[in-house]
Design a protein around this motif. Sequence first.
Motif, PDB file in Angstrom:
ATOM      1  N   LEU A   1       0.822  -1.204   0.000  1.00  0.00           N
ATOM      2  CA  LEU A   1       0.000   0.000   0.000  1.00  0.00           C
ATOM      3  C   LEU A   1       0.862   1.263   0.000  1.00  0.00           C
ATOM      4  O   LEU A   1       0.484   2.282  -0.595  1.00  0.00           O
ATOM      5  CB  LEU A   1      -0.934  -0.005   1.220  1.00  0.00           C
ATOM      6  CG  LEU A   1      -2.070  -1.036   1.193  1.00  0.00           C
ATOM      7  CD1 LEU A   1      -2.869  -0.968   2.491  1.00  0.00           C
ATOM      8  CD2 LEU A   1      -2.993  -0.802  -0.011  1.00  0.00           C
ATOM      9  N   SER A   2       2.027   1.213   0.650  1.00  0.00           N
ATOM     10  CA  SER A   2       2.892   2.394   0.733  1.00  0.00           C
ATOM     11  C   SER A   2       3.444   2.796  -0.631  1.00  0.00           C
ATOM     12  O   SER A   2       3.794   3.968  -0.843  1.00  0.00           O
ATOM     13  CB  SER A   2       4.049   2.138   1.702  1.00  0.00           C
ATOM     14  OG  SER A   2       4.963   1.196   1.173  1.00  0.00           O
ATOM     15  N   PHE A   3       3.518   1.837  -1.568  1.00  0.00           N
ATOM     16  CA  PHE A   3       4.065   2.171  -2.890  1.00  0.00           C
ATOM     17  C   PHE A   3       3.162   3.119  -3.662  1.00  0.00           C
ATOM     18  O   PHE A   3       3.604   3.737  -4.649  1.00  0.00           O
ATOM     19  CB  PHE A   3       4.341   0.898  -3.693  1.00  0.00           C
ATOM     20  CG  PHE A   3       5.773   0.444  -3.581  1.00  0.00           C
ATOM     21  CD1 PHE A   3       6.656   0.613  -4.637  1.00  0.00           C
ATOM     22  CD2 PHE A   3       6.245  -0.116  -2.408  1.00  0.00           C
ATOM     23  CE1 PHE A   3       7.981   0.218  -4.533  1.00  0.00           C
ATOM     24  CE2 PHE A   3       7.552  -0.520  -2.290  1.00  0.00           C
ATOM     25  CZ  PHE A   3       8.437  -0.349  -3.361  1.00  0.00           C
ATOM     26  N   LEU A   4       1.902   3.244  -3.247  1.00  0.00           N
ATOM     27  CA  LEU A   4       1.035   4.247  -3.863  1.00  0.00           C
ATOM     28  C   LEU A   4       1.588   5.648  -3.635  1.00  0.00           C
ATOM     29  O   LEU A   4       1.427   6.543  -4.483  1.00  0.00           O
ATOM     30  CB  LEU A   4      -0.380   4.146  -3.276  1.00  0.00           C
ATOM     31  CG  LEU A   4      -1.209   2.923  -3.677  1.00  0.00           C
ATOM     32  CD1 LEU A   4      -2.480   2.855  -2.838  1.00  0.00           C
ATOM     33  CD2 LEU A   4      -1.539   2.975  -5.171  1.00  0.00           C
TER      34      LEU A   4
ATOM     35  N   PRO B   1       1.585   7.018 -13.646  1.00  0.00           N
ATOM     36  CA  PRO B   1       0.473   6.359 -12.957  1.00  0.00           C
ATOM     37  C   PRO B   1       0.581   4.842 -13.057  1.00  0.00           C
ATOM     38  O   PRO B   1       1.192   4.300 -13.982  1.00  0.00           O
ATOM     39  CB  PRO B   1      -0.765   6.871 -13.704  1.00  0.00           C
ATOM     40  CG  PRO B   1      -0.263   7.166 -15.083  1.00  0.00           C
ATOM     41  CD  PRO B   1       1.141   7.666 -14.910  1.00  0.00           C
ATOM     42  N   LEU B   2      -0.033   4.147 -12.110  1.00  0.00           N
ATOM     43  CA  LEU B   2      -0.066   2.685 -12.138  1.00  0.00           C
ATOM     44  C   LEU B   2      -0.996   2.202 -13.250  1.00  0.00           C
ATOM     45  O   LEU B   2      -2.022   2.824 -13.525  1.00  0.00           O
ATOM     46  CB  LEU B   2      -0.553   2.135 -10.799  1.00  0.00           C
ATOM     47  CG  LEU B   2       0.379   2.248  -9.590  1.00  0.00           C
ATOM     48  CD1 LEU B   2      -0.342   1.825  -8.319  1.00  0.00           C
ATOM     49  CD2 LEU B   2       1.631   1.405  -9.782  1.00  0.00           C
TER      50      LEU B   2
ATOM     51  N   MET C   1      -1.768  -5.221  -6.871  1.00  0.00           N
ATOM     52  CA  MET C   1      -1.745  -4.719  -5.500  1.00  0.00           C
ATOM     53  C   MET C   1      -2.970  -5.190  -4.730  1.00  0.00           C
ATOM     54  O   MET C   1      -2.861  -5.658  -3.584  1.00  0.00           O
ATOM     55  CB  MET C   1      -1.680  -3.185  -5.489  1.00  0.00           C
ATOM     56  CG  MET C   1      -1.662  -2.580  -4.102  1.00  0.00           C
ATOM     57  SD  MET C   1      -1.590  -0.770  -4.123  1.00  0.00           S
ATOM     58  CE  MET C   1       0.036  -0.485  -4.813  1.00  0.00           C
ATOM     59  N   ALA C   2      -4.133  -5.101  -5.345  1.00  0.00           N
ATOM     60  CA  ALA C   2      -5.370  -5.501  -4.678  1.00  0.00           C
ATOM     61  C   ALA C   2      -5.339  -6.984  -4.313  1.00  0.00           C
ATOM     62  O   ALA C   2      -5.711  -7.377  -3.197  1.00  0.00           O
ATOM     63  CB  ALA C   2      -6.572  -5.203  -5.559  1.00  0.00           C
ATOM     64  N   MET C   3      -4.864  -7.820  -5.241  1.00  0.00           N
ATOM     65  CA  MET C   3      -4.831  -9.260  -4.990  1.00  0.00           C
ATOM     66  C   MET C   3      -3.875  -9.617  -3.844  1.00  0.00           C
ATOM     67  O   MET C   3      -4.192 -10.432  -2.969  1.00  0.00           O
ATOM     68  CB  MET C   3      -4.430  -9.998  -6.279  1.00  0.00           C
ATOM     69  CG  MET C   3      -5.477  -9.897  -7.382  1.00  0.00           C
ATOM     70  SD  MET C   3      -4.874 -10.440  -9.011  1.00  0.00           S
ATOM     71  CE  MET C   3      -4.873 -12.218  -8.786  1.00  0.00           C
ATOM     72  N   ILE C   4      -2.700  -9.000  -3.850  1.00  0.00           N
ATOM     73  CA  ILE C   4      -1.699  -9.311  -2.812  1.00  0.00           C
ATOM     74  C   ILE C   4      -2.160  -8.810  -1.451  1.00  0.00           C
ATOM     75  O   ILE C   4      -2.072  -9.521  -0.434  1.00  0.00           O
ATOM     76  CB  ILE C   4      -0.335  -8.712  -3.193  1.00  0.00           C
ATOM     77  CG1 ILE C   4       0.205  -9.411  -4.445  1.00  0.00           C
ATOM     78  CG2 ILE C   4       0.657  -8.837  -2.040  1.00  0.00           C
ATOM     79  CD1 ILE C   4       1.425  -8.753  -5.055  1.00  0.00           C
TER      80      ILE C   4
ATOM     81  N   ALA D   1       6.900  -5.851  -4.452  1.00  0.00           N
ATOM     82  CA  ALA D   1       6.496  -4.464  -4.680  1.00  0.00           C
ATOM     83  C   ALA D   1       7.463  -3.726  -5.600  1.00  0.00           C
ATOM     84  O   ALA D   1       7.037  -3.018  -6.535  1.00  0.00           O
ATOM     85  CB  ALA D   1       6.372  -3.734  -3.351  1.00  0.00           C
ATOM     86  N   TYR D   2       8.756  -3.878  -5.367  1.00  0.00           N
ATOM     87  CA  TYR D   2       9.733  -3.117  -6.155  1.00  0.00           C
ATOM     88  C   TYR D   2       9.628  -3.445  -7.639  1.00  0.00           C
ATOM     89  O   TYR D   2       9.660  -2.544  -8.491  1.00  0.00           O
ATOM     90  CB  TYR D   2      11.151  -3.398  -5.660  1.00  0.00           C
ATOM     91  CG  TYR D   2      12.207  -2.641  -6.437  1.00  0.00           C
ATOM     92  CD1 TYR D   2      12.491  -1.311  -6.124  1.00  0.00           C
ATOM     93  CD2 TYR D   2      12.888  -3.239  -7.498  1.00  0.00           C
ATOM     94  CE1 TYR D   2      13.442  -0.601  -6.851  1.00  0.00           C
ATOM     95  CE2 TYR D   2      13.832  -2.535  -8.229  1.00  0.00           C
ATOM     96  CZ  TYR D   2      14.106  -1.225  -7.900  1.00  0.00           C
ATOM     97  OH  TYR D   2      15.038  -0.519  -8.625  1.00  0.00           O
TER      98      TYR D   2
END
Length: 310
Positions: free
Chosen positions: A108-111, A123-124, A132-135, A178-179
């Motif tokens: 979530l912090s990667f947002l 943008p993503l 992100m949602a699945m993880i 995440a990275y």
Amino acid sequence: MAAPVTIKVSSRSPRKPIKRLPANIEITDATTVQDVKDRLGAQAGINPERLGLSDPEKKRLLSDRKALVSQHKEIMAGREIIVRDLGPQASWTTVFIIEYLGPILIHLSFLAIRPYVYSNAGPLSTSQYLSMAMIVLHFLKREYETLFVHRFSLATMPVFNIFKNSAHYWFLSGLNLAYWIYSPTSYTAKSSGAMDYLNMAGLVLYVFGELANLHAHVVLSKLRKPGGTERGIPKGFGFGAVTCPNYSFEMVAWTGIALVTKSWSTVLFGLAAYAQMRTWAQKKETALRALSDKYDKKRNGIIPGPWRKM
């Protein structure tokens, strides 16, 4: 009730002998492992959950805290019980909550931190948001199961496990995923804005795997009463094919995530998770075979098929 029996208490601490530990303790045919730990802990002035009890012959830890000491043949034959200090302890619930919280916060912090991590972040993409949602939902589900589904036979584990387990989840499924997933140069970032076929296939596998995994955990939890340590033979969807269908469905869910993320980092985490779960499945199969002659022995721990013997 039979007359009390005096058992010798021997200290075998990996660091130093336990101070004020009594030389002997009396037990009856109703004395449990937890009773002995509570009484020894009170006399030695130490948290009873730090005390590990084992028999003098095989040096095997008595993990079932509600088991009757009088039914342990090695202890009764030698009239001796080995005690060691396991070090500071933490509840299983605490350890699980902390280790699963890491990936949730990291993803979530990667947002917010992407502009500071990558140049030209942009943008993503749809695939990145879906990844992100699945993880995050996967680990939120694990937190829910920790609090409301799982029933642990052991009360505590060493505090050190918080750091060991967290290193696995926080790094491999947290920072590692995440990275690479949220990088502006990743394949996921370059995918189209719409849902493609890989995303849809991955989402189907993910939803099936997560729901089936939850169902398997509910089945396992019903084998044990709240606060109990009894073992049972699980039956139901998946349990007739492999020893641990909960692990099988976990791998199905992560296969779905891999299809959406399209990242080697997800495959790396999946392989590491499979290697660990395969070891656990082998131990589970051994325990179930020893539990009852009526247990339908499985050839496979995680992957169904006749080609893999346990």
